[in-house]
Design a protein around this motif. Structure first.
Motif, mmCIF file in Angstrom:
data_model
loop_
_atom_site.group_PDB
_atom_site.id
_atom_site.type_symbol
_atom_site.label_atom_id
_atom_site.label_comp_id
_atom_site.label_asym_id
_atom_site.label_seq_id
_atom_site.Cartn_x
_atom_site.Cartn_y
_atom_site.Cartn_z
ATOM 1 N N VAL A 1 9.533 -77.907 -33.935
ATOM 2 C CA VAL A 1 9.193 -77.214 -32.690
ATOM 3 C C VAL A 1 10.058 -77.819 -31.602
ATOM 4 O O VAL A 1 9.782 -78.897 -31.101
ATOM 5 C CB VAL A 1 7.716 -77.400 -32.331
ATOM 6 N N ARG A 2 11.095 -77.157 -31.272
ATOM 7 C CA ARG A 2 11.985 -77.703 -30.255
ATOM 8 C C ARG A 2 11.635 -77.170 -28.887
ATOM 9 O O ARG A 2 11.680 -77.867 -27.897
ATOM 10 C CB ARG A 2 13.450 -77.406 -30.601
ATOM 11 N N SER A 3 11.289 -75.891 -28.844
ATOM 12 C CA SER A 3 11.016 -75.338 -27.521
ATOM 13 C C SER A 3 9.533 -75.444 -27.239
ATOM 14 O O SER A 3 8.717 -74.739 -27.804
ATOM 15 C CB SER A 3 11.462 -73.884 -27.453
ATOM 16 N N GLY A 4 9.180 -76.370 -26.363
ATOM 17 C CA GLY A 4 7.786 -76.502 -25.977
ATOM 18 C C GLY A 4 7.298 -75.244 -25.276
ATOM 19 O O GLY A 4 6.132 -74.905 -25.318
ATOM 20 N N ALA A 5 8.234 -74.524 -24.665
ATOM 21 C CA ALA A 5 7.855 -73.386 -23.832
ATOM 22 C C ALA A 5 7.270 -72.239 -24.647
ATOM 23 O O ALA A 5 6.423 -71.500 -24.156
ATOM 24 C CB ALA A 5 9.062 -72.902 -23.044
ATOM 25 N N GLY A 6 7.694 -72.104 -25.927
ATOM 26 C CA GLY A 6 7.178 -71.008 -26.740
ATOM 27 C C GLY A 6 5.693 -71.180 -27.017
ATOM 28 O O GLY A 6 4.932 -70.218 -26.991
ATOM 29 N N TRP A 7 5.305 -72.439 -27.273
ATOM 30 C CA TRP A 7 3.927 -72.692 -27.664
ATOM 31 C C TRP A 7 2.963 -72.571 -26.507
ATOM 32 O O TRP A 7 1.780 -72.335 -26.699
ATOM 33 C CB TRP A 7 3.814 -74.084 -28.283
ATOM 34 N N ILE A 8 3.452 -72.739 -25.300
ATOM 35 C CA ILE A 8 2.554 -72.693 -24.156
ATOM 36 C C ILE A 8 1.910 -71.322 -24.055
ATOM 37 O O ILE A 8 0.800 -71.186 -23.560
ATOM 38 C CB ILE A 8 3.293 -73.061 -22.848
ATOM 39 N N ARG A 9 2.571 -70.294 -24.591
ATOM 40 C CA ARG A 9 1.981 -68.948 -24.524
ATOM 41 C C ARG A 9 0.687 -68.905 -25.320
ATOM 42 O O ARG A 9 -0.299 -68.316 -24.897
ATOM 43 C CB ARG A 9 2.969 -67.914 -25.086
ATOM 44 N N VAL A 10 0.692 -69.565 -26.491
ATOM 45 C CA VAL A 10 -0.532 -69.627 -27.295
ATOM 46 C C VAL A 10 -1.621 -70.327 -26.493
ATOM 47 O O VAL A 10 -2.769 -69.908 -26.452
ATOM 48 C CB VAL A 10 -0.263 -70.371 -28.621
ATOM 49 N N LYS A 11 -1.217 -71.433 -25.838
ATOM 50 C CA LYS A 11 -2.173 -72.222 -25.079
ATOM 51 C C LYS A 11 -2.759 -71.419 -23.912
ATOM 52 O O LYS A 11 -3.962 -71.433 -23.686
ATOM 53 C CB LYS A 11 -1.476 -73.489 -24.565
ATOM 54 N N TRP A 12 -1.877 -70.711 -23.197
ATOM 55 C CA TRP A 12 -2.373 -69.847 -22.116
ATOM 56 C C TRP A 12 -3.327 -68.814 -22.671
ATOM 57 O O TRP A 12 -4.358 -68.501 -22.070
ATOM 58 C CB TRP A 12 -1.227 -69.128 -21.394
ATOM 59 N N GLY A 13 -2.954 -68.253 -23.830
ATOM 60 C CA GLY A 13 -3.795 -67.226 -24.464
ATOM 61 C C GLY A 13 -5.180 -67.755 -24.744
ATOM 62 O O GLY A 13 -6.192 -67.093 -24.459
ATOM 63 N N ILE A 14 -5.239 -68.986 -25.299
ATOM 64 C CA ILE A 14 -6.527 -69.589 -25.616
ATOM 65 C C ILE A 14 -7.318 -69.821 -24.334
ATOM 66 O O ILE A 14 -8.513 -69.532 -24.264
ATOM 67 C CB ILE A 14 -6.324 -70.894 -26.404
ATOM 68 N N LEU A 15 -6.646 -70.320 -23.300
ATOM 69 C CA LEU A 15 -7.355 -70.616 -22.044
ATOM 70 C C LEU A 15 -7.879 -69.335 -21.399
ATOM 71 O O LEU A 15 -9.072 -69.210 -21.094
ATOM 72 C CB LEU A 15 -6.440 -71.361 -21.067
ATOM 73 N N VAL A 16 -6.987 -68.360 -21.218
ATOM 74 C CA VAL A 16 -7.381 -67.139 -20.499
ATOM 75 C C VAL A 16 -8.360 -66.318 -21.339
ATOM 76 O O VAL A 16 -9.429 -65.905 -20.855
ATOM 77 C CB VAL A 16 -6.133 -66.308 -20.116
ATOM 78 N N GLY A 17 -8.023 -66.125 -22.625
ATOM 79 C CA GLY A 17 -8.921 -65.373 -23.512
ATOM 80 C C GLY A 17 -10.278 -66.045 -23.602
ATOM 81 O O GLY A 17 -11.327 -65.387 -23.549
ATOM 82 N N GLY A 18 -10.254 -67.372 -23.716
ATOM 83 C CA GLY A 18 -11.493 -68.131 -23.818
ATOM 84 C C GLY A 18 -12.344 -67.979 -22.566
ATOM 85 O O GLY A 18 -13.558 -67.791 -22.654
ATOM 86 N N LEU A 19 -11.710 -68.024 -21.406
ATOM 87 C CA LEU A 19 -12.471 -67.915 -20.157
ATOM 88 C C LEU A 19 -13.087 -66.528 -20.005
ATOM 89 O O LEU A 19 -14.212 -66.378 -19.515
ATOM 90 C CB LEU A 19 -11.577 -68.246 -18.952
ATOM 91 N N ILE A 20 -12.353 -65.499 -20.459
ATOM 92 C CA ILE A 20 -12.924 -64.139 -20.424
ATOM 93 C C ILE A 20 -14.160 -64.087 -21.324
ATOM 94 O O ILE A 20 -15.214 -63.567 -20.945
ATOM 95 C CB ILE A 20 -11.860 -63.092 -20.858
ATOM 96 N N ALA A 21 -14.035 -64.693 -22.525
ATOM 97 C CA ALA A 21 -15.177 -64.716 -23.447
ATOM 98 C C ALA A 21 -16.342 -65.502 -22.860
ATOM 99 O O ALA A 21 -17.504 -65.126 -23.024
ATOM 100 C CB ALA A 21 -14.745 -65.308 -24.789
ATOM 101 N N VAL A 22 -16.025 -66.594 -22.164
ATOM 102 C CA VAL A 22 -17.073 -67.401 -21.527
ATOM 103 C C VAL A 22 -17.865 -66.538 -20.548
ATOM 104 O O VAL A 22 -19.098 -66.558 -20.521
ATOM 105 C CB VAL A 22 -16.459 -68.619 -20.802
ATOM 106 N N ALA A 23 -17.148 -65.735 -19.752
ATOM 107 C CA ALA A 23 -17.818 -64.876 -18.771
ATOM 108 C C ALA A 23 -18.617 -63.775 -19.471
ATOM 109 O O ALA A 23 -19.740 -63.461 -19.080
ATOM 110 C CB ALA A 23 -16.791 -64.263 -17.829
#
Lengths: 300, 163
Positions: free
Chosen positions: A139-161
Protein backbone atom coordinates in the motif's frame (compact mmCIF):
# COMPACT_ATOMS: atom_id res chain seq x y z
CA UNK A 1 30.93 12.87 -9.65
CA UNK A 2 28.43 13.84 -6.98
CA UNK A 3 28.92 10.50 -5.37
CA UNK A 4 32.43 11.55 -4.37
CA UNK A 5 31.29 14.87 -3.03
CA UNK A 6 28.62 13.01 -1.12
CA UNK A 7 31.15 10.75 0.50
CA UNK A 8 33.37 13.64 1.54
CA UNK A 9 30.35 15.47 2.87
CA UNK A 10 29.19 12.51 4.91
CA UNK A 11 32.71 12.08 6.28
CA UNK A 12 32.74 15.67 7.38
CA UNK A 13 29.33 15.35 8.93
CA UNK A 14 29.82 12.16 10.91
CA UNK A 15 30.13 13.84 14.26
CA UNK A 16 27.25 16.16 13.59
CA UNK A 17 25.18 13.29 12.30
CA UNK A 18 25.87 11.24 15.35
CA UNK A 19 24.81 14.10 17.57
CA UNK A 20 21.77 14.60 15.39
CA UNK A 21 20.80 10.97 15.64
CA UNK A 22 20.99 11.02 19.39
CA UNK A 23 18.66 13.99 19.47
CA UNK A 24 16.33 12.47 16.92
CA UNK A 25 15.94 9.05 18.47
CA UNK A 26 14.58 10.73 21.54
CA UNK A 27 11.39 11.73 19.67
CA UNK A 28 10.39 8.10 19.14
CA UNK A 29 11.55 7.33 22.65
CA UNK A 30 9.31 10.07 24.02
CA UNK A 31 6.45 8.74 21.98
CA UNK A 32 6.94 5.23 23.37
CA UNK A 33 6.96 6.62 26.87
CA UNK A 34 3.68 8.48 26.27
CA UNK A 35 2.13 5.36 24.71
CA UNK A 36 3.17 3.21 27.66
CA UNK A 37 1.97 5.84 30.12
CA UNK A 38 -1.44 5.97 28.39
CA UNK A 39 -1.79 2.20 28.51
CA UNK A 40 -0.67 2.21 32.16
CA UNK A 41 -3.32 4.84 32.86
CA UNK A 42 -6.12 2.67 31.50
CA UNK A 43 -4.80 -0.29 33.51
CA UNK A 44 -4.41 1.87 36.62
CA UNK A 45 -7.92 3.37 36.61
CA UNK A 46 -9.85 0.11 37.15
CA UNK A 47 -7.16 -1.00 39.62
CA UNK A 48 -7.73 2.15 41.68
CA UNK A 49 -11.49 1.67 41.38
CA UNK A 50 -11.05 -1.88 42.64
CA UNK A 51 -9.55 -0.45 45.82
CA UNK A 52 -12.35 2.06 46.20
CA UNK A 53 -10.54 5.10 44.81
CA UNK A 54 -13.04 6.76 42.51
CA UNK A 55 -11.29 10.07 41.83
CA UNK A 56 -10.44 8.74 38.37
CA UNK A 57 -13.01 6.71 36.47
CA UNK A 58 -13.78 5.80 32.92
CA UNK A 59 -12.38 4.43 29.71
CA UNK A 60 -11.39 5.89 26.37
CA UNK A 61 -15.03 6.74 25.59
CA UNK A 62 -15.22 9.08 28.55
CA UNK A 63 -12.84 9.52 31.43
CA UNK A 64 -13.02 11.75 34.49
CA UNK A 65 -10.07 12.93 36.52
CA UNK A 66 -11.58 14.59 39.56
CA UNK A 67 -14.21 16.94 38.18
CA UNK A 68 -12.57 17.21 34.75
CA UNK A 69 -14.36 14.98 32.24
CA UNK A 70 -12.94 14.22 28.82
CA UNK A 71 -14.84 12.35 26.14
CA UNK A 72 -13.99 10.82 22.81
CA UNK A 73 -15.19 13.28 20.10
CA UNK A 74 -16.70 10.43 18.09
CA UNK A 75 -18.71 9.29 21.11
CA UNK A 76 -20.14 12.79 21.43
CA UNK A 77 -20.97 13.05 17.72
CA UNK A 78 -22.74 9.68 18.02
CA UNK A 79 -24.63 10.85 21.09
CA UNK A 80 -25.91 13.93 19.26
CA UNK A 81 -26.94 11.91 16.19
CA UNK A 82 -28.46 8.96 18.03
CA UNK A 83 -30.35 10.87 20.72
CA UNK A 84 -31.03 13.93 18.54
CA UNK A 85 -30.42 16.16 21.50
CA UNK A 86 -27.64 18.34 22.88
CA UNK A 87 -26.56 17.37 26.37
CA UNK A 88 -24.37 20.24 27.55
CA UNK A 89 -22.13 18.41 30.10
CA UNK A 90 -21.16 15.87 27.46
CA UNK A 91 -20.56 18.57 24.85
CA UNK A 92 -18.27 20.43 27.27
CA UNK A 93 -16.30 17.27 28.01
CA UNK A 94 -15.14 17.12 24.40
CA UNK A 95 -13.46 20.54 24.53
CA UNK A 96 -10.02 19.44 25.67
CA UNK A 97 -9.63 16.55 23.19
CA UNK A 98 -10.78 18.81 20.36
CA UNK A 99 -8.35 21.58 21.34
CA UNK A 100 -5.56 18.99 21.45
CA UNK A 101 -6.48 17.70 17.99
CA UNK A 102 -6.80 21.16 16.44
CA UNK A 103 -3.54 22.40 17.96
CA UNK A 104 -1.28 19.35 17.68
CA UNK A 105 -3.04 17.27 15.02
CA UNK A 106 -4.11 13.63 15.47
CA UNK A 107 -1.38 13.07 18.06
CA UNK A 108 -3.87 10.94 19.95
CA UNK A 109 -3.49 8.30 17.21
CA UNK A 110 0.28 8.19 17.19
CA UNK A 111 1.19 9.12 20.76
CA UNK A 112 -1.63 7.74 22.92
CA UNK A 113 -4.00 5.31 21.23
CA UNK A 114 -3.62 1.81 22.72
CA UNK A 115 -4.71 0.22 19.44
CA UNK A 116 -2.08 2.25 17.56
CA UNK A 117 0.51 1.05 20.06
CA UNK A 118 -0.58 -2.57 19.52
CA UNK A 119 -0.56 -2.09 15.75
CA UNK A 120 3.03 -0.88 15.93
CA UNK A 121 3.90 -3.90 18.04
CA UNK A 122 2.29 -6.19 15.45
CA UNK A 123 4.25 -4.45 12.70
CA UNK A 124 7.45 -4.93 14.69
CA UNK A 125 6.65 -8.65 15.08
CA UNK A 126 5.81 -8.89 11.41
CA UNK A 127 9.19 -7.47 10.44
CA UNK A 128 10.95 -9.79 12.89
CA UNK A 129 9.11 -12.98 11.98
CA UNK A 130 8.81 -12.57 8.23
CA UNK A 131 11.62 -10.27 7.18
CA UNK A 132 12.18 -11.87 3.79
CA UNK A 133 8.61 -12.39 2.70
CA UNK A 134 6.58 -9.34 1.98
CA UNK A 135 3.21 -10.75 2.92
CA UNK A 136 1.73 -7.33 3.30
CA UNK A 137 -0.41 -5.98 0.59
CA UNK A 138 1.69 -3.24 -0.89
CA UNK A 139 0.00 0.00 0.00
CA UNK A 140 1.97 2.94 -1.20
CA UNK A 141 -0.72 5.52 -1.61
CA UNK A 142 -2.21 6.29 1.76
CA UNK A 143 -4.68 8.54 -0.02
CA UNK A 144 -6.55 5.67 -1.70
CA UNK A 145 -7.41 4.01 1.58
CA UNK A 146 -8.72 7.14 3.21
CA UNK A 147 -11.80 6.84 0.99
CA UNK A 148 -12.69 3.57 2.72
CA UNK A 149 -12.14 5.27 6.06
CA UNK A 150 -14.34 8.23 5.14
CA UNK A 151 -16.96 5.76 3.93
CA UNK A 152 -16.94 3.95 7.26
CA UNK A 153 -17.14 7.22 9.20
CA UNK A 154 -19.87 8.88 7.14
CA UNK A 155 -21.87 5.69 6.47
CA UNK A 156 -21.55 4.73 10.12
CA UNK A 157 -22.77 8.10 11.34
CA UNK A 158 -25.81 7.92 9.04
CA UNK A 159 -26.57 4.47 10.47
CA UNK A 160 -26.10 5.82 14.00
CA UNK A 161 -28.75 8.47 13.32
CA UNK A 162 -31.10 5.96 11.62
CA UNK A 163 -30.87 3.25 14.27
CA UNK A 164 -30.44 5.61 17.26
CA UNK A 165 -27.56 3.49 18.55
CA UNK A 166 -23.86 4.35 19.05
CA UNK A 167 -22.88 1.65 16.55
CA UNK A 168 -19.16 2.50 16.45
CA UNK A 169 -18.84 1.32 20.04
CA UNK A 170 -19.41 -2.28 18.89
CA UNK A 171 -16.29 -2.18 16.69
CA UNK A 172 -14.10 0.59 18.10
CA UNK A 173 -10.83 -1.26 18.74
CA UNK A 174 -9.20 1.43 20.94
CA UNK A 175 -12.37 1.74 23.02
CA UNK A 176 -12.75 -2.02 23.33
CA UNK A 177 -9.16 -2.40 24.55
CA UNK A 178 -9.83 0.01 27.40
CA UNK A 179 -13.32 -1.27 28.28
CA UNK A 180 -12.15 -4.88 28.26
CA UNK A 181 -9.15 -3.93 30.41
CA UNK A 182 -11.53 -2.28 32.87
CA UNK A 183 -13.91 -5.24 32.70
CA UNK A 184 -11.15 -7.79 33.19
CA UNK A 185 -9.53 -5.92 36.07
CA UNK A 186 -12.62 -4.57 37.83
CA UNK A 187 -15.28 -7.19 37.14
CA UNK A 188 -13.00 -10.16 36.48
CA UNK A 189 -14.67 -11.06 33.19
CA UNK A 190 -14.03 -10.26 29.55
CA UNK A 191 -16.45 -10.27 26.66
CA UNK A 192 -16.75 -11.42 23.06
CA UNK A 193 -15.65 -7.91 22.01
CA UNK A 194 -12.08 -9.16 22.26
CA UNK A 195 -12.72 -10.95 18.96
CA UNK A 196 -12.61 -7.52 17.31
CA UNK A 197 -9.11 -6.94 18.69
CA UNK A 198 -7.97 -10.39 17.57
CA UNK A 199 -9.43 -9.82 14.09
CA UNK A 200 -7.69 -6.44 13.80
CA UNK A 201 -4.34 -7.95 14.79
CA UNK A 202 -4.66 -10.81 12.29
CA UNK A 203 -5.76 -8.35 9.60
CA UNK A 204 -2.73 -6.17 10.27
CA UNK A 205 -0.25 -9.00 10.58
CA UNK A 206 -1.24 -10.81 7.42
CA UNK A 207 -2.87 -8.30 5.17
CA UNK A 208 -2.35 -4.57 5.53
CA UNK A 209 0.19 -3.10 7.89
CA UNK A 210 -1.39 -0.68 10.34
CA UNK A 211 -4.65 -1.64 8.62
CA UNK A 212 -6.92 -0.52 11.45
CA UNK A 213 -5.36 2.95 11.57
CA UNK A 214 -5.13 3.33 7.82
CA UNK A 215 -8.31 1.79 6.50
CA UNK A 216 -10.89 1.50 9.28
CA UNK A 217 -10.54 3.72 12.32
CA UNK A 218 -13.46 6.18 12.45
CA UNK A 219 -11.92 8.01 15.43
CA UNK A 220 -8.77 8.66 13.41
CA UNK A 221 -10.85 9.89 10.49
CA UNK A 222 -12.71 12.29 12.77
CA UNK A 223 -9.43 13.58 14.21
CA UNK A 224 -7.93 14.10 10.74
CA UNK A 225 -11.05 16.07 9.82
CA UNK A 226 -10.24 18.46 12.65
CA UNK A 227 -6.95 19.55 11.08
CA UNK A 228 -6.77 23.26 10.36
CA UNK A 229 -4.16 25.44 8.65
CA UNK A 230 -2.89 26.31 12.13
CA UNK A 231 -2.38 22.70 13.22
CA UNK A 232 1.10 21.46 14.05
CA UNK A 233 2.48 19.49 11.15
CA UNK A 234 5.67 17.96 9.82
CA UNK A 235 7.02 19.80 6.83
CA UNK A 236 9.70 18.98 4.34
CA UNK A 237 12.27 21.60 3.50
CA UNK A 238 11.89 21.81 -0.27
CA UNK A 239 15.33 23.29 -0.79
CA UNK A 240 16.83 20.16 0.66
CA UNK A 241 18.35 17.72 -1.78
CA UNK A 242 16.99 14.26 -1.02
CA UNK A 243 18.01 10.91 -2.50
CA UNK A 244 21.62 11.20 -1.41
CA UNK A 245 23.40 8.04 -0.38
CA UNK A 246 22.90 8.91 3.28
CA UNK A 247 19.22 9.55 2.75
CA UNK A 248 17.93 6.71 0.55
CA UNK A 249 14.49 8.21 1.12
CA UNK A 250 14.60 6.94 4.68
CA UNK A 251 11.51 8.97 5.57
CA UNK A 252 9.28 7.09 3.12
CA UNK A 253 10.33 3.68 4.41
CA UNK A 254 9.98 4.81 8.00
CA UNK A 255 6.34 5.83 7.61
CA UNK A 256 4.12 2.94 8.66
CA UNK A 257 1.09 4.73 7.31
CA UNK A 258 2.73 4.72 3.86
CA UNK A 259 2.73 8.47 3.41
CA UNK A 260 5.57 10.16 1.54
CA UNK A 261 6.54 12.94 3.97
CA UNK A 262 8.00 14.99 1.10
CA UNK A 263 4.57 15.19 -0.49
CA UNK A 264 2.79 18.03 1.27
CA UNK A 265 -0.58 17.02 -0.21
CA UNK A 266 -0.39 13.46 1.14
CA UNK A 267 0.70 14.74 4.55
CA UNK A 268 -2.82 15.68 5.57
CA UNK A 269 -3.17 12.00 6.55
CA UNK A 270 -0.14 12.28 8.82
CA UNK A 271 -0.67 11.70 12.54
CA UNK A 272 2.56 13.46 13.66
CA UNK A 273 4.25 10.31 14.95
CA UNK A 274 7.59 11.82 13.85
CA UNK A 275 9.11 8.52 12.68
CA UNK A 276 10.17 10.30 9.49
CA UNK A 277 11.74 13.15 11.45
CA UNK A 278 13.78 10.54 13.30
CA UNK A 279 14.69 8.71 10.10
CA UNK A 280 15.79 11.71 8.04
CA UNK A 281 19.60 11.93 8.22
CA UNK A 282 19.69 15.55 7.10
CA UNK A 283 17.06 17.27 9.28
CA UNK A 284 15.03 18.05 6.20
CA UNK A 285 11.82 17.16 8.04
CA UNK A 286 10.75 19.20 11.00
CA UNK A 287 7.65 19.97 13.01
CA UNK A 288 6.17 23.23 11.82
CA UNK A 289 3.62 25.56 13.29
CA UNK A 290 1.94 28.03 11.02
CA UNK A 291 3.79 30.97 12.55
CA UNK A 292 7.19 29.51 11.75
CA UNK A 293 5.93 28.63 8.29
CA UNK A 294 4.95 32.22 7.63
CA UNK A 295 8.32 33.39 8.91
CA UNK A 296 10.11 31.00 6.57
CA UNK A 297 7.98 32.23 3.70
CA UNK A 298 8.90 35.81 4.41
CA UNK A 299 12.56 34.97 4.59
CA UNK A 300 12.39 33.30 1.18
CA UNK B 1 -37.03 2.27 17.60
CA UNK B 2 -38.29 -0.85 15.91
CA UNK B 3 -36.70 -3.30 18.33
CA UNK B 4 -39.11 -2.14 20.98
CA UNK B 5 -38.75 -0.28 24.19
CA UNK B 6 -38.15 -3.19 26.53
CA UNK B 7 -34.94 -5.18 26.53
CA UNK B 8 -36.02 -7.03 29.68
CA UNK B 9 -32.79 -5.94 31.36
CA UNK B 10 -32.46 -4.11 34.64
CA UNK B 11 -30.55 -0.87 34.15
CA UNK B 12 -28.70 1.06 36.85
CA UNK B 13 -30.96 3.29 38.97
CA UNK B 14 -31.95 6.58 37.38
CA UNK B 15 -31.80 5.20 33.84
CA UNK B 16 -33.92 7.02 31.29
CA UNK B 17 -36.29 5.12 28.97
CA UNK B 18 -34.71 2.05 27.38
CA UNK B 19 -34.71 3.65 23.93
CA UNK B 20 -33.11 6.86 25.19
CA UNK B 21 -30.70 4.92 27.36
CA UNK B 22 -29.43 2.76 24.49
CA UNK B 23 -29.04 5.83 22.27
CA UNK B 24 -27.19 7.97 24.80
CA UNK B 25 -25.10 5.60 26.94
CA UNK B 26 -21.46 6.04 25.93
CA UNK B 27 -20.49 2.59 27.33
CA UNK B 28 -17.72 4.36 29.27
CA UNK B 29 -18.16 2.04 32.29
CA UNK B 30 -17.93 4.80 34.86
CA UNK B 31 -21.14 3.64 36.59
CA UNK B 32 -19.66 0.13 36.74
CA UNK B 33 -16.41 1.40 38.24
CA UNK B 34 -18.02 3.40 41.05
CA UNK B 35 -20.43 0.65 42.12
CA UNK B 36 -19.14 -0.58 45.49
CA UNK B 37 -21.02 -3.89 45.17
CA UNK B 38 -20.08 -4.64 41.55
CA UNK B 39 -23.80 -4.90 40.93
CA UNK B 40 -23.51 -3.30 37.50
CA UNK B 41 -22.12 -5.65 34.87
CA UNK B 42 -21.40 -5.34 31.16
CA UNK B 43 -24.07 -6.64 28.80
CA UNK B 44 -22.80 -9.71 26.95
CA UNK B 45 -23.39 -10.82 23.39
CA UNK B 46 -26.52 -12.69 24.59
CA UNK B 47 -28.03 -9.33 25.42
CA UNK B 48 -27.98 -8.39 21.74
CA UNK B 49 -27.78 -4.67 21.15
CA UNK B 50 -27.21 -4.12 24.87
CA UNK B 51 -23.78 -5.73 24.56
CA UNK B 52 -21.27 -3.49 26.30
CA UNK B 53 -23.92 -1.46 28.11
CA UNK B 54 -24.43 -1.55 31.89
CA UNK B 55 -26.93 -4.10 33.23
CA UNK B 56 -27.86 -5.41 36.66
CA UNK B 57 -28.43 -9.12 37.15
CA UNK B 58 -30.42 -9.15 40.35
CA UNK B 59 -30.05 -12.87 41.08
CA UNK B 60 -26.22 -12.57 41.12
CA UNK B 61 -25.92 -9.11 42.70
CA UNK B 62 -28.85 -6.73 43.16
CA UNK B 63 -28.73 -2.95 43.39
CA UNK B 64 -28.39 -1.65 46.94
CA UNK B 65 -29.53 1.84 45.90
CA UNK B 66 -26.40 3.69 47.06
CA UNK B 67 -27.09 6.05 44.14
CA UNK B 68 -23.44 6.68 43.31
CA UNK B 69 -23.74 5.77 39.62
CA UNK B 70 -26.08 8.52 38.36
CA UNK B 71 -23.65 11.12 39.67
CA UNK B 72 -20.79 9.98 37.43
CA UNK B 73 -22.77 9.38 34.23
CA UNK B 74 -21.33 11.81 31.63
CA UNK B 75 -24.13 11.47 29.09
CA UNK B 76 -27.37 11.98 31.00
CA UNK B 77 -28.30 8.32 30.54
CA UNK B 78 -28.59 8.01 34.32
CA UNK B 79 -30.30 10.90 36.09
CA UNK B 80 -29.79 11.64 39.78
CA UNK B 81 -32.89 11.01 41.88
CA UNK B 82 -33.94 9.93 45.36
CA UNK B 83 -33.78 6.19 45.93
CA UNK B 84 -37.52 5.98 46.60
CA UNK B 85 -38.20 7.40 43.11
CA UNK B 86 -36.12 4.78 41.31
CA UNK B 87 -37.99 2.70 38.73
CA UNK B 88 -35.68 -0.04 37.57
CA UNK B 89 -38.33 -2.70 37.41
CA UNK B 90 -41.14 -4.29 39.33
CA UNK B 91 -41.04 -7.36 41.57
CA UNK B 92 -43.58 -10.13 40.99
CA UNK B 93 -44.30 -13.05 43.30
CA UNK B 94 -44.66 -16.49 41.75
CA UNK B 95 -47.24 -18.06 44.08
CA UNK B 96 -46.49 -21.59 42.87
CA UNK B 97 -42.85 -21.38 44.00
CA UNK B 98 -43.11 -19.04 46.98
CA UNK B 99 -42.61 -20.89 50.27
CA UNK B 100 -45.06 -18.60 52.13
CA UNK B 101 -47.77 -19.58 49.67
CA UNK B 102 -46.91 -23.26 50.21
CA UNK B 103 -47.45 -23.37 53.94
CA UNK B 104 -43.88 -22.70 55.03
CA UNK B 105 -43.12 -19.65 57.16
CA UNK B 106 -40.75 -17.47 55.13
CA UNK B 107 -40.34 -13.71 55.13
CA UNK B 108 -36.83 -13.47 53.68
CA UNK B 109 -37.76 -11.02 50.93
CA UNK B 110 -39.91 -8.93 53.25
CA UNK B 111 -37.04 -8.58 55.72
CA UNK B 112 -34.48 -7.69 53.06
CA UNK B 113 -36.46 -5.12 51.07
CA UNK B 114 -34.68 -1.73 51.32
CA UNK B 115 -38.00 0.13 51.02
CA UNK B 116 -38.94 -1.77 54.18
CA UNK B 117 -42.59 -2.53 54.83
CA UNK B 118 -43.64 -0.18 52.05
CA UNK B 119 -42.71 -1.80 48.74
CA UNK B 120 -43.16 -5.33 50.03
CA UNK B 121 -45.71 -6.08 52.74
CA UNK B 122 -47.01 -9.23 54.40
CA UNK B 123 -50.75 -9.61 54.09
CA UNK B 124 -53.11 -11.06 56.70
CA UNK B 125 -52.23 -14.62 55.65
CA UNK B 126 -48.47 -13.84 55.91
CA UNK B 127 -48.02 -13.93 52.15
CA UNK B 128 -45.61 -11.37 50.62
CA UNK B 129 -47.35 -8.75 48.51
CA UNK B 130 -45.65 -6.23 46.21
CA UNK B 131 -46.92 -2.66 46.40
CA UNK B 132 -46.48 -1.61 42.77
CA UNK B 133 -46.45 2.12 43.49
CA UNK B 134 -43.57 1.75 45.96
CA UNK B 135 -41.42 -1.03 44.46
CA UNK B 136 -38.24 0.39 42.86
CA UNK B 137 -37.11 -2.86 41.25
CA UNK B 138 -33.72 -3.06 42.95
CA UNK B 139 -33.86 -6.85 42.98
CA UNK B 140 -32.78 -7.46 46.58
CA UNK B 141 -35.85 -9.70 47.08
CA UNK B 142 -34.96 -11.77 44.01
CA UNK B 143 -31.40 -12.08 45.30
CA UNK B 144 -32.32 -13.32 48.78
CA UNK B 145 -35.19 -15.63 47.81
CA UNK B 146 -34.25 -19.07 49.21
CA UNK B 147 -35.99 -21.21 46.59
CA UNK B 148 -33.81 -22.69 43.85
CA UNK B 149 -35.62 -20.78 41.15
CA UNK B 150 -36.46 -17.40 42.68
CA UNK B 151 -40.12 -17.12 43.61
CA UNK B 152 -39.97 -13.35 43.39
CA UNK B 153 -38.52 -11.88 40.20
CA UNK B 154 -38.00 -8.31 39.05
CA UNK B 155 -39.27 -7.65 35.54
CA UNK B 156 -39.30 -4.54 33.38
CA UNK B 157 -42.51 -5.12 31.37
CA UNK B 158 -44.82 -3.00 33.50
CA UNK B 159 -42.36 -0.18 34.10
CA UNK B 160 -42.03 2.89 31.97
CA UNK B 161 -38.97 4.83 33.00
CA UNK B 162 -39.17 8.58 32.75
CA UNK B 163 -37.99 10.46 29.60
Amino acid sequence: MFRESDRSMSAAQTREERLDKRRKISLTLWRRLVQIATLAFFVGVPLLNLYGVNAITGTLYSVAVGSLTMSDPLVVIQHVLAAKELYVPLLLSVALPVVLAVALGPVFCSWMCPQGFMSELIEFLHQRLMPSRNTHLAVRSGAGWIRVKWGILVGGLIAVALFSLPLFNYISAPGIITTQLASGIFLGTVGIELVVIAAVLVFEFFWIRRGWCKVVCPIGAALIAMKSPLTLRIEHNEQHKCNTSACKVACVTSCQLDIDPRNAKAMWLCTNCAACVDACPDSALLFTLSSTRFAAGRRA
Amino acid sequence: MFWGDDSGLLRPPGATSEEHFLATCTRCMRCIEVCPYKSIRLGSIWDGLSMGSPVIRARSTPCYLCMKCPEVCPSGSLMSLAKNDVQMGLAKVNEKLCLAFNGILCRTCYNACPIFDEALVMDDELHPKVVTEKCVGCGVCEYVCPTEEPAIVVGTEDVSRKR
